[in-house]
Motif scaffolding. Sequence first.
Motif, mmCIF file in Angstrom:
data_model
loop_
_atom_site.group_PDB
_atom_site.id
_atom_site.type_symbol
_atom_site.label_atom_id
_atom_site.label_comp_id
_atom_site.label_asym_id
_atom_site.label_seq_id
_atom_site.Cartn_x
_atom_site.Cartn_y
_atom_site.Cartn_z
ATOM 1 N N SER A 122 -11.259 3.264 -2.781
ATOM 2 C CA SER A 122 -10.861 2.178 -3.682
ATOM 3 C C SER A 122 -9.364 2.229 -3.979
ATOM 4 O O SER A 122 -8.681 1.199 -4.004
ATOM 5 C CB SER A 122 -11.658 2.267 -4.986
ATOM 6 O OG SER A 122 -13.039 2.102 -4.738
ATOM 7 N N ALA A 123 -8.841 3.439 -4.192
ATOM 8 C CA ALA A 123 -7.408 3.573 -4.468
ATOM 9 C C ALA A 123 -6.575 3.159 -3.257
ATOM 10 O O ALA A 123 -5.546 2.487 -3.398
ATOM 11 C CB ALA A 123 -7.099 5.012 -4.870
ATOM 12 N N SER A 124 -7.026 3.552 -2.068
ATOM 13 C CA SER A 124 -6.294 3.169 -0.853
ATOM 14 C C SER A 124 -6.319 1.658 -0.662
ATOM 15 O O SER A 124 -5.308 1.045 -0.288
ATOM 16 C CB SER A 124 -6.904 3.867 0.358
ATOM 17 O OG SER A 124 -6.819 5.278 0.234
ATOM 18 N N GLY A 125 -7.484 1.058 -0.897
ATOM 19 C CA GLY A 125 -7.582 -0.394 -0.775
ATOM 20 C C GLY A 125 -6.670 -1.102 -1.758
ATOM 21 O O GLY A 125 -6.012 -2.092 -1.411
ATOM 22 N N ALA A 126 -6.622 -0.611 -2.990
ATOM 23 C CA ALA A 126 -5.746 -1.217 -3.995
ATOM 24 C C ALA A 126 -4.279 -1.080 -3.607
ATOM 25 O O ALA A 126 -3.486 -2.018 -3.762
ATOM 26 C CB ALA A 126 -6.002 -0.571 -5.354
ATOM 27 N N LEU A 127 -3.910 0.105 -3.089
ATOM 28 C CA LEU A 127 -2.513 0.331 -2.694
ATOM 29 C C LEU A 127 -2.117 -0.566 -1.521
ATOM 30 O O LEU A 127 -1.041 -1.176 -1.522
ATOM 31 C CB LEU A 127 -2.309 1.797 -2.322
ATOM 32 C CG LEU A 127 -0.898 2.189 -1.862
ATOM 33 C CD1 LEU A 127 0.123 1.878 -2.940
ATOM 34 C CD2 LEU A 127 -0.850 3.660 -1.474
ATOM 35 N N LEU A 128 -3.000 -0.669 -0.508
ATOM 36 C CA LEU A 128 -2.703 -1.525 0.640
ATOM 37 C C LEU A 128 -2.614 -2.992 0.220
ATOM 38 O O LEU A 128 -1.763 -3.740 0.714
ATOM 39 C CB LEU A 128 -3.767 -1.343 1.715
ATOM 40 C CG LEU A 128 -3.741 -0.004 2.449
ATOM 41 C CD1 LEU A 128 -4.951 0.124 3.361
ATOM 42 C CD2 LEU A 128 -2.451 0.146 3.258
ATOM 43 N N ALA A 129 -3.496 -3.392 -0.707
ATOM 44 C CA ALA A 129 -3.434 -4.767 -1.197
ATOM 45 C C ALA A 129 -2.133 -5.024 -1.942
ATOM 46 O O ALA A 129 -1.526 -6.096 -1.818
ATOM 47 C CB ALA A 129 -4.629 -5.050 -2.103
ATOM 48 N N LEU A 130 -1.688 -4.041 -2.712
ATOM 49 C CA LEU A 130 -0.432 -4.178 -3.435
ATOM 50 C C LEU A 130 0.744 -4.322 -2.470
ATOM 51 O O LEU A 130 1.650 -5.137 -2.686
ATOM 52 C CB LEU A 130 -0.224 -2.968 -4.343
ATOM 53 C CG LEU A 130 0.987 -3.028 -5.279
ATOM 54 C CD1 LEU A 130 0.871 -4.203 -6.231
ATOM 55 C CD2 LEU A 130 1.127 -1.721 -6.050
ATOM 56 N N LEU A 131 0.722 -3.540 -1.393
ATOM 57 C CA LEU A 131 1.782 -3.654 -0.380
ATOM 58 C C LEU A 131 1.762 -5.030 0.278
ATOM 59 O O LEU A 131 2.818 -5.627 0.540
ATOM 60 C CB LEU A 131 1.613 -2.558 0.670
ATOM 61 C CG LEU A 131 1.874 -1.118 0.210
ATOM 62 C CD1 LEU A 131 1.549 -0.130 1.328
ATOM 63 C CD2 LEU A 131 3.324 -0.954 -0.239
ATOM 64 N N LEU A 132 0.560 -5.549 0.561
ATOM 65 C CA LEU A 132 0.450 -6.875 1.176
ATOM 66 C C LEU A 132 0.961 -7.953 0.236
ATOM 67 O O LEU A 132 1.713 -8.848 0.646
ATOM 68 C CB LEU A 132 -1.009 -7.150 1.557
ATOM 69 C CG LEU A 132 -1.302 -8.530 2.147
ATOM 70 C CD1 LEU A 132 -0.448 -8.782 3.383
ATOM 71 C CD2 LEU A 132 -2.786 -8.668 2.475
ATOM 72 N N VAL A 133 0.586 -7.858 -1.043
ATOM 73 C CA VAL A 133 1.071 -8.839 -2.014
ATOM 74 C C VAL A 133 2.592 -8.780 -2.124
ATOM 75 O O VAL A 133 3.268 -9.803 -2.194
ATOM 76 C CB VAL A 133 0.405 -8.600 -3.391
ATOM 77 C CG1 VAL A 133 1.056 -9.471 -4.459
ATOM 78 C CG2 VAL A 133 -1.084 -8.911 -3.315
ATOM 79 N N ALA A 134 3.158 -7.557 -2.135
ATOM 80 C CA ALA A 134 4.610 -7.413 -2.204
ATOM 81 C C ALA A 134 5.280 -8.038 -0.989
ATOM 82 O O ALA A 134 6.334 -8.684 -1.098
ATOM 83 C CB ALA A 134 4.970 -5.931 -2.321
ATOM 84 N N ALA A 135 4.675 -7.851 0.190
ATOM 85 C CA ALA A 135 5.229 -8.463 1.393
ATOM 86 C C ALA A 135 5.170 -9.981 1.319
ATOM 87 O O ALA A 135 6.101 -10.677 1.756
ATOM 88 C CB ALA A 135 4.463 -7.963 2.620
ATOM 89 N N LEU A 136 4.103 -10.512 0.741
ATOM 90 C CA LEU A 136 3.969 -11.959 0.608
ATOM 91 C C LEU A 136 4.986 -12.511 -0.383
ATOM 92 O O LEU A 136 5.514 -13.611 -0.190
ATOM 93 C CB LEU A 136 2.544 -12.306 0.164
ATOM 94 C CG LEU A 136 1.452 -11.974 1.179
ATOM 95 C CD1 LEU A 136 0.075 -12.140 0.554
ATOM 96 C CD2 LEU A 136 1.587 -12.847 2.410
ATOM 97 N N VAL A 137 5.266 -11.766 -1.434
ATOM 98 C CA VAL A 137 6.284 -12.183 -2.392
ATOM 99 C C VAL A 137 7.649 -12.234 -1.716
ATOM 100 O O VAL A 137 8.420 -13.185 -1.885
ATOM 101 C CB VAL A 137 6.311 -11.229 -3.599
ATOM 102 C CG1 VAL A 137 7.508 -11.528 -4.495
ATOM 103 C CG2 VAL A 137 5.028 -11.357 -4.400
#
Length: 337
Positions: A122-137
């Motif tokens: 769950s932590a890895s998924g949250a971290l990867l999602a955060l990186l993806l959102v940052a890239a989209l921003v």
Amino acid sequence: MQETQILSSPPPPRALVFDACHPGVVLRAVLGVQLVLAVGALYASADAWQWLANLALATGGALPATLAWLLIACSAKALLQRLPMAAQYAAGLLLGAAAGAMACALLLLSRLIANPPWLAGSASGALLALLLVAALVARARARTPAATTARLAELQARIRPHFLFNTLNSAIALVRTEPAQAEALLEDLSDLFRHALAAQDEATTLGAEIALAQRYLAIEQVRFGERLRVQWLLDPSADGARLPPLLLQPLVENAVLHGIEPNRAGGRLRISTRRKGARAVISITNTLPPEGQARPGGHGIALANVRARLALLHDVQGEFHTKVKNGLYQVRITLPC
């Protein structure tokens, strides 16, 4: 300054930040996750075969979870776009944590792992999602300045003083001898400038771009006469393809400027469109002047502008190529219908 929306299709004039159904976004997200998994598998591998086995195991859970994250984000785009910025970040993070837990559940159900690492997943998924959102921003913040710069560049390329003066001089020369032709020329010029100066949407149709290019070439035909020989090979089934506004006209203008005008004998210009399956292919081909008559090479601003604007709209689905062969210069554009 308005905040950029994430995971949404924001209202104009803000740029589209995230379309999880876009092939380019999906491809980059999947490849990014796979890269992280490949590096992570190295820590638990003694040799190459064990690394491949660990990577395959992790992929079996992570790939469906990644695709599920993208699918949910895409399906919930209308809802997510109403949320404040912080809430959109939180939604992406929570979806990532849920996707990580889903990956563990898949491995458990398939009996590949008896005790899946729920917390770590769950932590890895949250971290990867955060990186993806940052890239989209970052992508969103880069898109609006790029679109604005491209808009200014194409307007500058469109409204060249020499073109305006030459057109007006041609009209003046025709007023007494061919008043009807002079009127038609000025009407074409008016339509061209109306399209260039009007506020443009993100995309238009290939059919509309062809009509605009025809007006432009009708103006240049008066100036060059028989020196400009134009051939149209148009496929009506490709007219619905979407492309950035005022994309073809600078390419046609470049063909006239560098291929026809310097050549004392004139030259040929061919514009063709065709539909090939689910894609439209656009080709602009012009003859090149003999050595000694060629105009000095430009800075490639128009071509770079076209390439950037095409990438902004279609990403990896849009292709742009140029080549010189047998005395001909060709621009080829491929985009989805």
